[in-house]
Design an enzyme around this catalytic site. Structure first.
Site, PDB file in Angstrom:
ATOM      1  N   LYS A  90       0.854  -1.192   0.000  1.00 56.06           N
ATOM      2  CA  LYS A  90       0.000   0.000   0.000  1.00 56.06           C
ATOM      3  C   LYS A  90       0.880   1.229   0.000  1.00 56.06           C
ATOM      4  O   LYS A  90       1.803   1.340   0.820  1.00 56.06           O
ATOM      5  CB  LYS A  90      -0.879  -0.005   1.264  1.00 56.06           C
ATOM      6  N   GLN A 111       7.378   3.801   3.743  1.00 51.58           N
ATOM      7  CA  GLN A 111       5.958   3.427   3.794  1.00 51.58           C
ATOM      8  C   GLN A 111       5.710   2.191   4.659  1.00 51.58           C
ATOM      9  O   GLN A 111       4.685   2.101   5.332  1.00 51.58           O
ATOM     10  CB  GLN A 111       5.463   3.168   2.359  1.00 51.58           C
ATOM     11  N   LYS A 114       5.627   3.448   8.230  1.00 49.76           N
ATOM     12  CA  LYS A 114       4.457   4.314   8.416  1.00 49.76           C
ATOM     13  C   LYS A 114       3.192   3.468   8.534  1.00 49.76           C
ATOM     14  O   LYS A 114       2.383   3.653   9.437  1.00 49.76           O
ATOM     15  CB  LYS A 114       4.354   5.235   7.196  1.00 49.76           C
ATOM     16  N   LYS A 126       5.302   1.653  -3.155  1.00 54.28           N
ATOM     17  CA  LYS A 126       5.288   3.014  -3.716  1.00 54.28           C
ATOM     18  C   LYS A 126       5.485   2.891  -5.219  1.00 54.28           C
ATOM     19  O   LYS A 126       6.078   1.915  -5.688  1.00 54.28           O
ATOM     20  CB  LYS A 126       6.424   3.854  -3.113  1.00 54.28           C
ATOM     21  N   GLY A 165      -2.718   8.267  -4.371  1.00 52.98           N
ATOM     22  CA  GLY A 165      -2.065   9.448  -4.929  1.00 52.98           C
ATOM     23  C   GLY A 165      -0.813   9.827  -4.165  1.00 52.98           C
ATOM     24  O   GLY A 165      -0.512   9.282  -3.104  1.00 52.98           O
ATOM     25  N   ASP A 166      -0.069  10.737  -4.732  1.00 56.97           N
ATOM     26  CA  ASP A 166       1.092  11.364  -4.084  1.00 56.97           C
ATOM     27  C   ASP A 166       1.341  12.630  -4.909  1.00 56.97           C
ATOM     28  O   ASP A 166       0.428  13.103  -5.609  1.00 56.97           O
ATOM     29  CB  ASP A 166       2.304  10.414  -4.070  1.00 56.97           C
ATOM     30  N   SER A 381      -6.799   5.949   3.771  1.00 52.28           N
ATOM     31  CA  SER A 381      -6.900   5.084   2.588  1.00 52.28           C
ATOM     32  C   SER A 381      -7.326   3.679   3.015  1.00 52.28           C
ATOM     33  O   SER A 381      -8.135   3.029   2.345  1.00 52.28           O
ATOM     34  CB  SER A 381      -5.554   4.990   1.872  1.00 52.28           C
TER      35      SER A 381
HETATM   36  P1  NDP Z   1       0.935  17.804  -4.318  1.00 50.06           P
HETATM   37  O1  NDP Z   1       1.372  17.425  -5.675  1.00 50.06           O
HETATM   38  O2  NDP Z   1      -0.516  18.018  -4.065  1.00 50.06           O
HETATM   39  O3  NDP Z   1       1.713  19.114  -3.836  1.00 50.06           O
HETATM   40  C1  NDP Z   1       3.094  19.148  -3.763  1.00 50.06           C
HETATM   41  C2  NDP Z   1       3.515  20.543  -3.358  1.00 50.06           C
HETATM   42  O4  NDP Z   1       4.920  20.537  -3.105  1.00 50.06           O
HETATM   43  C3  NDP Z   1       3.293  21.580  -4.429  1.00 50.06           C
HETATM   44  O5  NDP Z   1       3.033  22.830  -3.844  1.00 50.06           O
HETATM   45  C4  NDP Z   1       4.630  21.591  -5.178  1.00 50.06           C
HETATM   46  O6  NDP Z   1       4.923  22.802  -5.842  1.00 50.06           O
HETATM   47  C5  NDP Z   1       5.603  21.391  -4.039  1.00 50.06           C
HETATM   48  N1  NDP Z   1       6.808  20.703  -4.542  1.00 50.06           N
HETATM   49  C6  NDP Z   1       6.875  19.526  -5.190  1.00 50.06           C
HETATM   50  N2  NDP Z   1       8.153  19.217  -5.533  1.00 50.06           N
HETATM   51  C7  NDP Z   1       8.882  20.245  -5.080  1.00 50.06           C
HETATM   52  C8  NDP Z   1      10.263  20.533  -5.109  1.00 50.06           C
HETATM   53  N3  NDP Z   1      11.147  19.696  -5.691  1.00 50.06           N
HETATM   54  N4  NDP Z   1      10.683  21.678  -4.507  1.00 50.06           N
HETATM   55  C9  NDP Z   1       9.798  22.519  -3.917  1.00 50.06           C
HETATM   56  N5  NDP Z   1       8.481  22.298  -3.870  1.00 50.06           N
HETATM   57  C10 NDP Z   1       8.027  21.189  -4.434  1.00 50.06           C
HETATM   58  O7  NDP Z   1       1.523  16.665  -3.347  1.00 50.06           O
HETATM   59  P2  NDP Z   1       1.043  16.248  -1.901  1.00 50.06           P
HETATM   60  O8  NDP Z   1       0.618  17.439  -1.135  1.00 50.06           O
HETATM   61  O9  NDP Z   1       0.133  15.103  -2.030  1.00 50.06           O
HETATM   62  O10 NDP Z   1       2.408  15.665  -1.294  1.00 50.06           O
HETATM   63  C11 NDP Z   1       3.371  16.495  -0.640  1.00 50.06           C
HETATM   64  C12 NDP Z   1       4.291  15.627   0.189  1.00 50.06           C
HETATM   65  O11 NDP Z   1       3.524  14.883   1.157  1.00 50.06           O
HETATM   66  C13 NDP Z   1       5.103  14.575  -0.572  1.00 50.06           C
HETATM   67  O12 NDP Z   1       6.337  14.384   0.063  1.00 50.06           O
HETATM   68  C14 NDP Z   1       4.260  13.312  -0.398  1.00 50.06           C
HETATM   69  O13 NDP Z   1       5.028  12.151  -0.548  1.00 50.06           O
HETATM   70  C15 NDP Z   1       3.798  13.496   1.036  1.00 50.06           C
HETATM   71  N6  NDP Z   1       2.617  12.740   1.406  1.00 50.06           N
HETATM   72  C16 NDP Z   1       1.427  12.913   0.739  1.00 50.06           C
HETATM   73  C17 NDP Z   1       0.317  12.212   1.134  1.00 50.06           C
HETATM   74  C18 NDP Z   1      -1.030  12.446   0.525  1.00 50.06           C
HETATM   75  O14 NDP Z   1      -2.013  11.885   1.036  1.00 50.06           O
HETATM   76  N7  NDP Z   1      -1.149  13.241  -0.517  1.00 50.06           N
HETATM   77  C19 NDP Z   1       0.377  11.195   2.208  1.00 50.06           C
HETATM   78  C20 NDP Z   1       1.653  11.162   2.902  1.00 50.06           C
HETATM   79  C21 NDP Z   1       2.721  11.881   2.463  1.00 50.06           C
HETATM   80  P3  NDP Z   1       4.843  22.861  -7.457  1.00 50.06           P
HETATM   81  O15 NDP Z   1       3.371  22.909  -7.767  1.00 50.06           O
HETATM   82  O16 NDP Z   1       5.578  24.095  -7.800  1.00 50.06           O
HETATM   83  O17 NDP Z   1       5.524  21.607  -7.957  1.00 50.06           O
END
Ligand code: NDP
Length: 449
Positions: A90, A111, A114, A126, A165-166, A381
């Site tokens: 997962k 993961q 977690k 992943k 998603g991620d 999830s």
């Molecule tokens: P999104 O795609 O919704 O948002 C990602 C955000 O981070 C955007 O604002 C993006 O900006 C910014 N970002 C991405 N890459 C970079 C980078 N290299 N440098 C600076 N900013 C960056 O992703 P999520 O919110 O879903 O995920 C964010 C983090 O949380 C990740 O690490 C993910 O693995 C983790 N996570 C997410 C979960 C979920 O349920 N969604 C669950 C657990 C962990 P821009 O638009 O400019 O790229």
């Protein structure tokens, strides 16, 4: 360091020398479970560490698709099936140009711990692709997702492997992936993907879960130290799914969020972030955070010009890194400490570099580690999978109540294990110890597989 841990680390380095993020994640976990390994001499005989750091399966595949100009583009797809010890694999799918095997393996490794911390029956995996969704039309996104699933479908299933998603994969992408899976399998397997829309099998509260869960964990951590979110200044990196809902819940608890960012820069609004506007820019228009200034010309926009994100230079009580791995460097940690930060809670996966985490802990800053603090997303999830199996839906309040309870339990597990192994207040070590012991015990029960 313990001789057995050292030997395993050296071997992981030798075998994966070209995978820096993966090495970083393994080192962080193994270096914090020394007391546990010493308490269990049988771990060495049973090669528990060696098995823990080797994914059960690494899948890599070609993803060809046709863009709107009629050109054929080829991307690389991945699925890392890391561990099925305590449930089906997962973990999310990430679409971002930086995706490579090292990043996929580090995320898969994180993961498994977690998912163990959630207390729910889910293994760890992943996946993703080096596809960049930015600037792509809706039909390009759909064609890419369909091609990706045409290869991935043979490796997944609701009792086998359940992606979600991620970064770069939200409700729209999950919908296209699910549609193609259903078409190929000719069956409705609701629980094969999570993060689905409510109209065809998703769970209420899943969208909010990671951000809300992060704030629930932060609330518990502050409470344990006689503090709260009320009246605190908060800065949040990112403006995606995790960042937006962390902001929403922090504001509900009376905190003042003054800054958010994207990969180009950050906005600073000392009057407090207008979250409705951020949602409009990011969730509806898919625009850049700089556009915030159109409606709030008095806010500041600070362009990112180096590896260190400008957001960590802003004075804050609580920092919530919610963008991506290694976004909070040692320089940034120093700046946060200099400005009087009291807590750093990781919403993104591994957002603090190892040096940054060490520095924060040395300076007695409360650190909420990602594998515990952002586990609310995957926990919800798993609640979505439960509802799909029951063919029944919980209300929004029921889901959030379960999520809150899970986050309280996770915090308590981190706290209790840190105390048990002589590092009270170090929740980074506490999370690793709690999860590792659970997985090692499951490994012992299941024999050499
Ligand atoms: P999104 O795609 O919704 O948002 C990602 C955000 O981070 C955007 O604002 C993006 O900006 C910014 N970002 C991405 N890459 C970079 C980078 N290299 N440098 C600076 N900013 C960056 O992703 P999520 O919110 O879903 O995920 C964010 C983090 O949380 C990740 O690490 C993910 O693995 C983790 N996570 C997410 C979960 C979920 O349920 N969604 C669950 C657990 C962990 P821009 O638009 O400019 O790229």
């Amino acid at each position: 360091m313990n001789e057995y841990i050292n030997r395993v680390l050296e071997s992981v380095k030798a075998k994966n020398s070209h995978e820096p993020e993966y090495l970083q994640a393994v080192k962080e976990v193994l270096c914090s479970v020394e007391h546990l390994v010493e308490k269990h001499p049988e771990y060495e005989k049973l090669a528990i560490l060696e098995r823990m750091v080797e994914p059960e399966r690494v899948i890599s595949f070609r993803v060809p698709w046709i863009n709107d100009n009629g050109e054929v583009i080829v991307n690389r797809g991945f699925r890392i099936q890391f561990s099925s010890l305590i449930g089906p694999y997962k973990g999310g799918l990430r679409f971002h140009p930086t995706v490579n095997q090292s990043i996929m393996k580090f995320l898969g490794f994180e993961q498994i711990f977690k998912n163990a911390l959630t207390g729910l029956p889910i293994g760890g995996g992943k996946g993703g692709s080096d596809f960049d969704p930015k600037g792509k039309s809706d039909s390009e996104i759909m064609r890419f997702c369909q091609s990706f699933m045409t290869e991935l479908y043979r490796h997944i299933g609701q009792d086998v492997d359940v992606p979600a998603g991620d970064i770069g994969v939200g409700g729209r992408e999950i919908g296209y992936l699910f549609g193609q899976y259903k078409r190929i399998r000719d069956a409705y397997e609701g629980g094969v993907l999570t993060g689905k829309s409510i109209c065809y099998g998703g769970s209420l509260g899943r969208t909010e879960a990671t951000g809300y869960g992060l704030v629930f964990y932060t609330r518990e951590m502050l409470k344990a130290h006689g503090n709260s979110l009320q009246g605190k200044i908060v800065t949040i990196s990112g403006s995606g799914n995790v960042a937006i809902y962390a902001c929403e819940k922090a504001q509900e608890y009376g905190a003042k969020v003054v800054a958010m960012s994207d990969s180009n820069g950050c906005i600073y609004d000392p009057h407090g972030i207008d979250l409705a506007l951020i949602k409009q820019i990011k969730e509806v228009e898919r625009g850049r955070i700089k556009e915030y200034l159109v409606k709030h010309p008095n806010a500041d926009y600070i362009e990112r010009t180096s590896e260190d994100s400008p957001i960590w230079n802003i004075k804050t009580d609580i920092a919530l890194p919610c963008a991506t791995q290694n976004e909070l460097t040692l320089n940034s940690a120093k700046k946060l400490v200099e400005n009087g930060v009291i807590a750093v809670a990781e919403g993104a996966n591994m957002p603090c570099t190892q040096e940054a985490t060490d520095y924060l802990l040395e300076n007695k800053i409360l650190v909420a580690p990602a594998k515990a603090a952002n586990a609310g997303g995957v926990a919800t999830s798993a609640i979505e999978m439960t509802q799909n199996s029951m063919r029944y839906y919980y209300t929004f309040d029921e889901v959030i109540e379960k999520l809150d309870c899970i986050m309280v339990n996770i915090f308590n597990a981190c706290k209790d294990n840190a105390e048990k192994y002589g590092c009270a207040g170090n929740y980074v070590a506490g999370a690793n110890l709690a999860a590792f012991e659970k997985l090692a015990e499951a490994m012992k029960c299941q024999g050499v597989v």
